[in-house]
Design an enzyme around this catalytic site. Sequence first.
Site, mmCIF file in Angstrom:
data_model
loop_
_atom_site.group_PDB
_atom_site.id
_atom_site.type_symbol
_atom_site.label_atom_id
_atom_site.label_comp_id
_atom_site.label_asym_id
_atom_site.label_seq_id
_atom_site.Cartn_x
_atom_site.Cartn_y
_atom_site.Cartn_z
ATOM 1 N N CYS A 2 0.781 -1.211 -0.021
ATOM 2 C CA CYS A 2 -0.039 -0.055 0.093
ATOM 3 C C CYS A 2 0.991 1.170 -0.031
ATOM 4 O O CYS A 2 2.099 1.161 0.136
ATOM 5 C CB CYS A 2 -0.839 -0.005 1.413
ATOM 6 S SG CYS A 2 -1.703 -1.421 1.629
ATOM 7 N N ARG A 27 1.406 1.764 -6.113
ATOM 8 C CA ARG A 27 1.607 0.786 -4.968
ATOM 9 C C ARG A 27 0.290 0.065 -4.384
ATOM 10 O O ARG A 27 0.423 -0.850 -3.641
ATOM 11 C CB ARG A 27 2.275 1.663 -3.667
ATOM 12 C CG ARG A 27 3.307 2.389 -3.752
ATOM 13 C CD ARG A 27 3.876 3.191 -2.842
ATOM 14 N NE ARG A 27 4.194 2.349 -1.563
ATOM 15 C CZ ARG A 27 5.547 1.433 -1.300
ATOM 16 N NH1 ARG A 27 6.277 1.896 -2.345
ATOM 17 N NH2 ARG A 27 5.427 0.712 -0.452
ATOM 18 N N TRP A 76 -3.561 -2.064 -1.308
ATOM 19 C CA TRP A 76 -3.512 -3.256 -2.212
ATOM 20 C C TRP A 76 -3.869 -4.337 -1.264
ATOM 21 O O TRP A 76 -2.903 -4.625 -0.390
ATOM 22 C CB TRP A 76 -2.063 -3.175 -2.742
ATOM 23 C CG TRP A 76 -1.906 -4.393 -3.744
ATOM 24 C CD1 TRP A 76 -2.248 -4.516 -4.924
ATOM 25 C CD2 TRP A 76 -1.342 -5.654 -3.421
ATOM 26 N NE1 TRP A 76 -1.998 -5.589 -5.599
ATOM 27 C CE2 TRP A 76 -1.450 -6.383 -4.784
ATOM 28 C CE3 TRP A 76 -0.630 -6.160 -2.218
ATOM 29 C CZ2 TRP A 76 -0.755 -7.790 -4.675
ATOM 30 C CZ3 TRP A 76 -0.322 -7.473 -2.377
ATOM 31 C CH2 TRP A 76 -0.439 -8.339 -3.723
ATOM 32 N N ASN A 112 1.050 0.395 5.893
ATOM 33 C CA ASN A 112 1.405 -0.607 4.832
ATOM 34 C C ASN A 112 2.380 -1.715 5.281
ATOM 35 O O ASN A 112 3.375 -1.339 5.990
ATOM 36 C CB ASN A 112 2.268 0.529 4.065
ATOM 37 C CG ASN A 112 3.173 -0.349 2.658
ATOM 38 O OD1 ASN A 112 2.597 -1.392 2.560
ATOM 39 N ND2 ASN A 112 4.181 0.298 2.572
ATOM 40 N N GLY A 113 2.143 -2.831 5.023
ATOM 41 C CA GLY A 113 2.759 -4.137 5.344
ATOM 42 C C GLY A 113 1.895 -5.189 5.784
ATOM 43 O O GLY A 113 0.590 -5.082 5.245
ATOM 44 N N GLU A 490 12.043 -12.155 -19.491
ATOM 45 C CA GLU A 490 11.521 -11.019 -19.339
ATOM 46 C C GLU A 490 10.416 -10.411 -20.191
ATOM 47 O O GLU A 490 9.564 -9.906 -19.767
ATOM 48 C CB GLU A 490 12.822 -10.075 -19.090
ATOM 49 C CG GLU A 490 12.596 -8.710 -18.942
ATOM 50 C CD GLU A 490 11.873 -8.375 -17.754
ATOM 51 O OE1 GLU A 490 11.801 -9.097 -16.937
ATOM 52 O OE2 GLU A 490 11.394 -6.998 -17.662
ATOM 53 N N LYS A 494 6.857 -9.390 -19.167
ATOM 54 C CA LYS A 494 6.182 -8.049 -19.517
ATOM 55 C C LYS A 494 4.809 -8.198 -20.221
ATOM 56 O O LYS A 494 3.806 -7.742 -19.944
ATOM 57 C CB LYS A 494 7.046 -7.321 -20.452
ATOM 58 C CG LYS A 494 8.607 -6.588 -20.312
ATOM 59 C CD LYS A 494 8.174 -5.472 -19.203
ATOM 60 C CE LYS A 494 7.795 -5.896 -17.645
ATOM 61 N NZ LYS A 494 8.908 -6.075 -16.979
ATOM 62 N N GLU A 497 2.305 -9.718 -17.490
ATOM 63 C CA GLU A 497 1.838 -8.990 -16.457
ATOM 64 C C GLU A 497 0.762 -7.683 -16.900
ATOM 65 O O GLU A 497 -0.068 -7.253 -16.035
ATOM 66 C CB GLU A 497 2.848 -8.487 -15.562
ATOM 67 C CG GLU A 497 3.685 -7.441 -16.259
ATOM 68 C CD GLU A 497 4.958 -6.995 -15.253
ATOM 69 O OE1 GLU A 497 4.729 -6.901 -13.990
ATOM 70 O OE2 GLU A 497 6.042 -6.888 -15.669
ATOM 71 N N HIS A 513 10.713 -31.400 -25.184
ATOM 72 C CA HIS A 513 10.388 -32.488 -23.923
ATOM 73 C C HIS A 513 9.062 -32.505 -23.526
ATOM 74 O O HIS A 513 8.601 -32.736 -22.257
ATOM 75 C CB HIS A 513 11.356 -32.306 -22.955
ATOM 76 C CG HIS A 513 12.859 -32.337 -23.525
ATOM 77 N ND1 HIS A 513 13.244 -33.888 -23.412
ATOM 78 C CD2 HIS A 513 13.729 -31.733 -23.899
ATOM 79 C CE1 HIS A 513 14.614 -33.765 -24.276
ATOM 80 N NE2 HIS A 513 14.753 -32.371 -24.348
ATOM 81 N N LYS A 612 3.928 -2.106 -7.242
ATOM 82 C CA LYS A 612 5.105 -1.848 -7.643
ATOM 83 C C LYS A 612 6.195 -2.521 -6.751
ATOM 84 O O LYS A 612 6.954 -2.878 -7.249
ATOM 85 C CB LYS A 612 5.379 -0.533 -7.769
ATOM 86 C CG LYS A 612 6.463 -0.153 -8.023
ATOM 87 C CD LYS A 612 6.717 -0.122 -9.625
ATOM 88 C CE LYS A 612 8.269 0.044 -10.068
ATOM 89 N NZ LYS A 612 8.479 -0.421 -11.415
HETATM 90 O O1 M6R Z 1 11.466 -3.688 -6.446
HETATM 91 P P1 M6R Z 1 12.051 -5.241 -7.041
HETATM 92 O O2 M6R Z 1 12.962 -5.101 -8.205
HETATM 93 O O3 M6R Z 1 12.816 -5.846 -5.894
HETATM 94 O O4 M6R Z 1 10.763 -5.971 -7.524
HETATM 95 C C1 M6R Z 1 11.134 -7.154 -7.885
HETATM 96 C C2 M6R Z 1 9.747 -7.616 -8.803
HETATM 97 O O5 M6R Z 1 8.508 -7.440 -8.062
HETATM 98 C C3 M6R Z 1 9.582 -6.785 -9.945
HETATM 99 O O6 M6R Z 1 10.395 -6.925 -10.838
HETATM 100 C C4 M6R Z 1 8.310 -7.200 -10.664
HETATM 101 O O7 M6R Z 1 8.374 -8.634 -11.216
HETATM 102 C C5 M6R Z 1 7.867 -6.297 -11.723
HETATM 103 N N1 M6R Z 1 6.348 -6.267 -11.770
HETATM 104 C C6 M6R Z 1 8.117 -6.809 -13.086
HETATM 105 O O8 M6R Z 1 7.727 -5.996 -14.003
#
Ligand code: M6R
Length: 617
Positions: A2, A27, A76, A112-113, A490, A494, A497, A513, A612
């Site tokens: 959050c 966030r 969140w 937050n947490g 990656e 992308k 997500e 396989h 994020k």
């Molecule tokens: O803040 P961080 O780099 O530790 O975050 C790691 C992942 O949560 C972050 O890379 C996540 O996979 C992103 N949504 C990817 O776009």
Amino acid sequence: MCGIVGFTGHRQAGPILLHGLEKLEYRGYDSAGLAVRNGSAPAEVVKSTGKLVKLEEKTDNGKALEGCCGIGHTRWATHGEPTQINAHPHVSGNCTGSASGTVESEVVGVHNGIIENYIELKEKLLRHGYSFYSSTDTEVVIKLIDYYYKKYQIGPIDAIAKTMVRVRGSYALEVMFSDYPNEIYVARKDSPMIIGIADGETYIASDVPAILNYTRSVYYIDNLEMARLLPGEAHFFNLNGDEVQKELTEVTFSAEAAEKGGYEHFMMKEIHEQPRVIADTLHSAVQNGIIDLGLDEEQLRQIRQIYIVACGSAYHVGVIGQYVTEDLTGVPVRVELASEFRYRKMKLEKDALVIIISQSGETADSLAALREAKKNGIRTFSIVNVVGSSIAREADSVFYTKAGPEIAVATTKAYSAQLIAMYLFAIRLGEVRDTIKDTKPLLEELEKLPDKVERLLEDKERLQWFASKLGNTKDVFYIGRGLDYAICLEGSLKLKEISYIHSEAYAAGELKHGTISLIEDGRLVIGCLTQPELYEKTLSNMVEVKSRGAYLMAVANYGYYSIEDTADFTVYIPRTDPHFAGSLAVIPMQLLAYYTAVGRGEDVDKPRNLAKSVTVE
Ligand code: M6R
């Protein structure tokens, strides 16, 4: 996770809090709320489900709330559904319905947490006559503070300290006590929080962009610390209640850096910032051909094993880092998902280095992995973007990437900056250990990357056109070998997500396989072919899937024109040293994901269910 904000000063708090929440909406965005106090009057609480705009409408952009002291939250959901009753702020008293309106409670707070032992604490409070209106862990904490405050007749700091000793988990907590007008009390453990001061006013936020319009002078509050905040004043305390002194730090990046700058989405703006971010990260570590990542030369010489530990895209950087480091230095590298590493009882080599990669520097699993490594006596090095974050501060040494604030949930520029850091680490290690005789050609090649990325961005309309054909696509496979496989990881993340299209990255040789049975007419397969010695092999895997009906896109080096005989659509990337190809091949993959998601009408910057910075397990 959050976002939290707070303000105590001389101006109306409502609009300032909402402005801060707007900057933190990345966030969390399933509900939001404010609590504002006018002098000694009770706090007025307003909450709303959905995006922040609902709360803005409900409060006339904050103006409907009278008072110069307040706290705010964007949620969140972790404990309890994203309903209005579960939205923060939470109060120590009893309330029903929406829990909005004037509250006579002693304590009002946001958090937050995650509180791991909240059920046990809730049972304790129930036995002491408390009742609960929400299903959140936060309501439990607020009521626990209230319980200690009243039972022991102590001040806010002591009541919060007793609570901190009792709870397990992570928190950035802000509370207002009805007996203390114009004051906000905060506490922190493993969740980010900064405190800004300017012109006799005080600001609190989970992240710097929320307060940059008002101040650049910030305090970083440490783990297990508390603060008492008044207009223009901040007093810090440790868990024993002793006051601790802190230095104000100046934030160096500008407010504009966190704005959209004319782009429709932060993600597109951040994709376009990559040439600059690559150059800035490179130049911050390399001067006159000398690489300085803040690592001791002798220690580099003694490393026998490297563990790279991270989550999500940062983990994908680690996979590329593994290929590059092993190839350039011969030092064995293991890449570990932080969420697994922290619970694996693996025997760690003593002469090892653990590298933690994290944009936010607050990812709970990565932070726990860092602590696990330190507990085992292993040296730690972090590659982090957010200055002053927990991972940056707790690692033995830190290198800061120069991505600037990254707002879109899907990382792009931070990923690119992390790659540069990993390349530089590998080159420096090779230099120190004499496996690289001359670093100059490699550094010169890195210098050319920003221009090459720029060229790829100029070609973005072709990707937009291709993405427009993917509206109804259900499954996509990304295939590659070696470093190309790491790039595919990656690219695939992308796409899934932000567009919600199912996608998988496969080591091309592994397809046969099992996974090849999923290939049928029209299935999109994206091949990555940047590694000269693996080109023929991956090409033949592409031919195999084509003969089973796959529709093929290729991301290949300029000059690999024979790919045209097989692929239906090809993006060529400028030639570079094969170790650095990830920095180029990822660009069309980012653009493809972006345009596909936009074409499907998705909220690109704030994809569903994601946040994020993942500060909970
Ligand atoms: O803040 P961080 O780099 O530790 O975050 C790691 C992942 O949560 C972050 O890379 C996540 O996979 C992103 N949504 C990817 O776009």
